[in-house]
Design a protein around this motif. Sequence first.
Motif, PDB file in Angstrom:
ATOM      1  N   LEU A 295      82.442  71.133   3.850  1.00  0.00           N
ATOM      2  CA  LEU A 295      81.238  69.643   4.820  1.00  0.00           C
ATOM      3  C   LEU A 295      80.120  70.094   5.188  1.00  0.00           C
ATOM      4  N   THR A 296      80.389  71.496   5.176  1.00  0.00           N
ATOM      5  CA  THR A 296      79.361  71.817   5.986  1.00  0.00           C
ATOM      6  C   THR A 296      78.481  72.167   5.104  1.00  0.00           C
ATOM      7  N   PHE A 297      78.820  73.134   3.565  1.00  0.00           N
ATOM      8  CA  PHE A 297      78.151  72.874   2.707  1.00  0.00           C
ATOM      9  C   PHE A 297      76.983  71.471   2.561  1.00  0.00           C
ATOM     10  N   VAL A 301      72.654  71.370   3.434  1.00  0.00           N
ATOM     11  CA  VAL A 301      72.132  71.874   2.098  1.00  0.00           C
ATOM     12  C   VAL A 301      72.064  70.375   1.270  1.00  0.00           C
ATOM     13  N   TRP A 302      73.500  70.123   0.542  1.00  0.00           N
ATOM     14  CA  TRP A 302      73.654  69.420  -0.142  1.00  0.00           C
ATOM     15  C   TRP A 302      72.353  68.249   0.394  1.00  0.00           C
ATOM     16  N   VAL A 303      73.036  66.812   1.223  1.00  0.00           N
ATOM     17  CA  VAL A 303      72.720  65.848   1.644  1.00  0.00           C
ATOM     18  C   VAL A 303      71.081  66.220   1.647  1.00  0.00           C
ATOM     19  N   PRO A 304      70.045  67.581   2.511  1.00  0.00           N
ATOM     20  CA  PRO A 304      68.590  66.528   2.853  1.00  0.00           C
ATOM     21  C   PRO A 304      68.406  67.626   1.959  1.00  0.00           C
ATOM     22  N   PHE A 305      69.163  67.980   0.749  1.00  0.00           N
ATOM     23  CA  PHE A 305      68.193  68.808  -0.005  1.00  0.00           C
ATOM     24  C   PHE A 305      67.853  67.924  -1.332  1.00  0.00           C
ATOM     25  N   SER A 306      69.244  67.740  -2.030  1.00  0.00           N
ATOM     26  CA  SER A 306      69.434  67.038  -3.009  1.00  0.00           C
ATOM     27  C   SER A 306      69.210  65.492  -2.938  1.00  0.00           C
ATOM     28  N   PHE A 307      69.476  65.122  -1.943  1.00  0.00           N
ATOM     29  CA  PHE A 307      69.512  63.699  -2.146  1.00  0.00           C
ATOM     30  C   PHE A 307      67.550  62.896  -1.796  1.00  0.00           C
ATOM     31  N   SER A 308      66.965  63.904  -2.004  1.00  0.00           N
ATOM     32  CA  SER A 308      65.254  64.242  -1.258  1.00  0.00           C
ATOM     33  C   SER A 308      64.579  63.876  -2.882  1.00  0.00           C
ATOM     34  N   LEU A 309      65.440  64.356  -3.672  1.00  0.00           N
ATOM     35  CA  LEU A 309      64.451  64.924  -5.156  1.00  0.00           C
ATOM     36  C   LEU A 309      63.809  63.744  -5.339  1.00  0.00           C
ATOM     37  N   GLN A 310      64.195  62.662  -5.123  1.00  0.00           N
ATOM     38  CA  GLN A 310      63.181  61.368  -6.104  1.00  0.00           C
ATOM     39  C   GLN A 310      61.540  61.305  -5.245  1.00  0.00           C
ATOM     40  N   ALA A 311      61.874  61.641  -3.785  1.00  0.00           N
ATOM     41  CA  ALA A 311      60.384  61.808  -3.217  1.00  0.00           C
ATOM     42  C   ALA A 311      59.988  63.301  -3.801  1.00  0.00           C
ATOM     43  N   ARG A 312      60.615  64.634  -4.075  1.00  0.00           N
ATOM     44  CA  ARG A 312      60.103  65.286  -4.509  1.00  0.00           C
ATOM     45  C   ARG A 312      59.351  65.472  -5.387  1.00  0.00           C
ATOM     46  N   TYR A 313      60.059  64.586  -6.688  1.00  0.00           N
ATOM     47  CA  TYR A 313      59.691  64.253  -7.722  1.00  0.00           C
ATOM     48  C   TYR A 313      58.019  63.541  -7.788  1.00  0.00           C
ATOM     49  N   LEU A 314      58.081  61.832  -7.220  1.00  0.00           N
ATOM     50  CA  LEU A 314      56.748  61.893  -6.836  1.00  0.00           C
ATOM     51  C   LEU A 314      56.201  62.627  -6.966  1.00  0.00           C
ATOM     52  N   ALA A 315      56.080  63.204  -5.664  1.00  0.00           N
ATOM     53  CA  ALA A 315      55.247  63.894  -4.768  1.00  0.00           C
ATOM     54  C   ALA A 315      54.163  64.746  -6.153  1.00  0.00           C
ATOM     55  N   LEU A 316      55.158  65.448  -6.637  1.00  0.00           N
ATOM     56  CA  LEU A 316      54.657  65.930  -7.779  1.00  0.00           C
ATOM     57  C   LEU A 316      54.039  65.302  -8.984  1.00  0.00           C
ATOM     58  N   HIS A 317      54.673  64.164  -9.281  1.00  0.00           N
ATOM     59  CA  HIS A 317      54.128  63.293 -10.368  1.00  0.00           C
ATOM     60  C   HIS A 317      54.376  61.996 -10.113  1.00  0.00           C
ATOM     61  N   PRO A 318      53.139  61.559  -9.165  1.00  0.00           N
ATOM     62  CA  PRO A 318      53.274  60.171  -8.639  1.00  0.00           C
ATOM     63  C   PRO A 318      53.459  59.343  -9.540  1.00  0.00           C
ATOM     64  N   LEU A 319      53.429  58.430  -9.121  1.00  0.00           N
ATOM     65  CA  LEU A 319      54.221  57.107 -10.245  1.00  0.00           C
ATOM     66  C   LEU A 319      53.833  55.934  -9.718  1.00  0.00           C
ATOM     67  N   GLN A 320      53.136  54.345 -10.465  1.00  0.00           N
ATOM     68  CA  GLN A 320      52.731  53.219 -10.118  1.00  0.00           C
ATOM     69  C   GLN A 320      53.072  51.924 -10.687  1.00  0.00           C
ATOM     70  N   LEU A 321      53.714  51.605  -9.954  1.00  0.00           N
ATOM     71  CA  LEU A 321      54.817  50.233 -10.468  1.00  0.00           C
ATOM     72  C   LEU A 321      54.862  48.661 -10.767  1.00  0.00           C
ATOM     73  N   GLY A 322      53.838  48.986  -9.804  1.00  0.00           N
ATOM     74  CA  GLY A 322      53.750  47.388  -9.979  1.00  0.00           C
ATOM     75  C   GLY A 322      54.780  46.206  -9.003  1.00  0.00           C
ATOM     76  N   VAL A 323      54.108  45.031  -9.394  1.00  0.00           N
ATOM     77  CA  VAL A 323      54.697  43.782  -8.167  1.00  0.00           C
ATOM     78  C   VAL A 323      56.418  43.608  -8.656  1.00  0.00           C
ATOM     79  N   MET A 324      56.477  43.705 -10.351  1.00  0.00           N
ATOM     80  CA  MET A 324      57.301  43.049 -11.273  1.00  0.00           C
ATOM     81  C   MET A 324      58.458  44.369 -10.803  1.00  0.00           C
ATOM     82  N   ARG A 325      57.985  45.198 -10.825  1.00  0.00           N
ATOM     83  CA  ARG A 325      59.046  46.127 -10.894  1.00  0.00           C
ATOM     84  C   ARG A 325      59.322  46.094  -9.474  1.00  0.00           C
TER      85      ARG A 325
END
Length: 454
Positions: A295-297, A301-325
């Motif tokens: 539970l401590t780890f 560790v796991w929640v704040p750093f692994s759950f935020s990988l989507q935002a980290r990825y998009l910071a380095l590789h921006p992606l525009q989706l458009g309205v429909m997606r």
Amino acid sequence: MAVAPPTSTVKAHSSQADDATSPSTHAALNPPTRTREFLGAPGAAAVFVLCHLVLLSFYIACAPSTTCGQGEGVTWLLTTSVKLLAGTYTLYNPTSLTLYALWLLWLVALFHIVPGRWVNGTRLRNGTTLSYKINALPSLIITLATCVAVLATVGRAPFLYLHDHMLYLVAAAFLLSAIASAALYLASFRPGVLLALGGNTGNPVYDYFIGRELNPRVGQFDIKCFTELRPGLIGWLVVNFCSAVAQYDRTGGTITDSMVLVQLFQAWYVFDSLANEPAVLTTMDIVTDGLGWMLTFGNLVWVPFSFSLQARYLALHPLQLGVMRCLGILALQAIGYWIFRSANLEKDRFRKNPSDPAVQHLAYISTKTGSRLLVSGWWGRARHINYLGDWIMSVAWCLPCGFGSVIPYLYPIYFIVLLIHRERRDEHKCHLKYGADWRRYRRIVPWRIVPYIY
């Protein structure tokens, strides 16, 4: 100032050690654990090593100087990570350790300073009932407001520093979670401590991993409840905030629609969780599990750093989706949230007041323990239908990243394994608790998580 905890609850807590100090009473309350999860100590050690390697690999493979696995597969991720782990990074440094320690002290200070109401948890097997201070949501709001204030006054530099040095903060969290877990394990040998029924095997490796003491506290400060919500969930949004600032800086002043979706989805999840903070007091983590490395780890560790990988990825590789997606992803998120929150509210209302007009029509079976098990509504569809909604939301959080890399999809891959494991743990405990009544319940509600499939 916060409202003082209920006097009766404080007395119950203070008498806990007095009632359990005699050897006979302590032995009766804390029987040796006969069954072990994760295949015992070898499995616990394997999980320990695997979690560190996986998270390090994903962060090393998604550093500012890399491609974050775009166009590559799992083999690339593993080979790249092994090479980098071999000596490219010196992970531990005093600055990162100090920053992470100050982060935890900030959260502890907010717990004590920010006003909050006190609520009672479930009755423990030694007859006591502990009180818990509820103020996680205002602590989150103050933290995010502080981030905005720093951004407005100081500028982007502090957040860009954190984003670019996140790997070192991950390493600092590794070390501090291991030290905290060791301290908790040693402290669990104090006289009169109430142990978790699953963490008293006598094997130090396994008990350190799974958690030995049920409710470690310093006065009225409940360490497990604090750890469960604040470092992980609040930290998750702070890491996301850093990623949004990094994308804005890298793109010359633009935040993509994909980043907006990820930020909104995950912020909503965290706000919703903290707004319903008292609900955590009836979860397996609080009621039955000890506070050990797992539970401590997980929360430091796991929640704040692994759950935020989507935002980290998009910071380095921006992606525009458009309205429909964007609309399609929003619809999937809404479906997942509807299932998750509706199911949890239905069960919570039924537990508090079966005569509530919103749930009085639901069918249930009575058990010999006096509990009632729902067999209609959401809980008549599957025994853990809320897990389905939770997992659907996890997929919606990753889809804004596209399909160029496996890195943003660590969360739903890990999450489905976690949910199946939690479901099996819960099944085992319910079988022990309810016996024949649980077997009858399973015949009425045969599906575990996904109706008609699993």
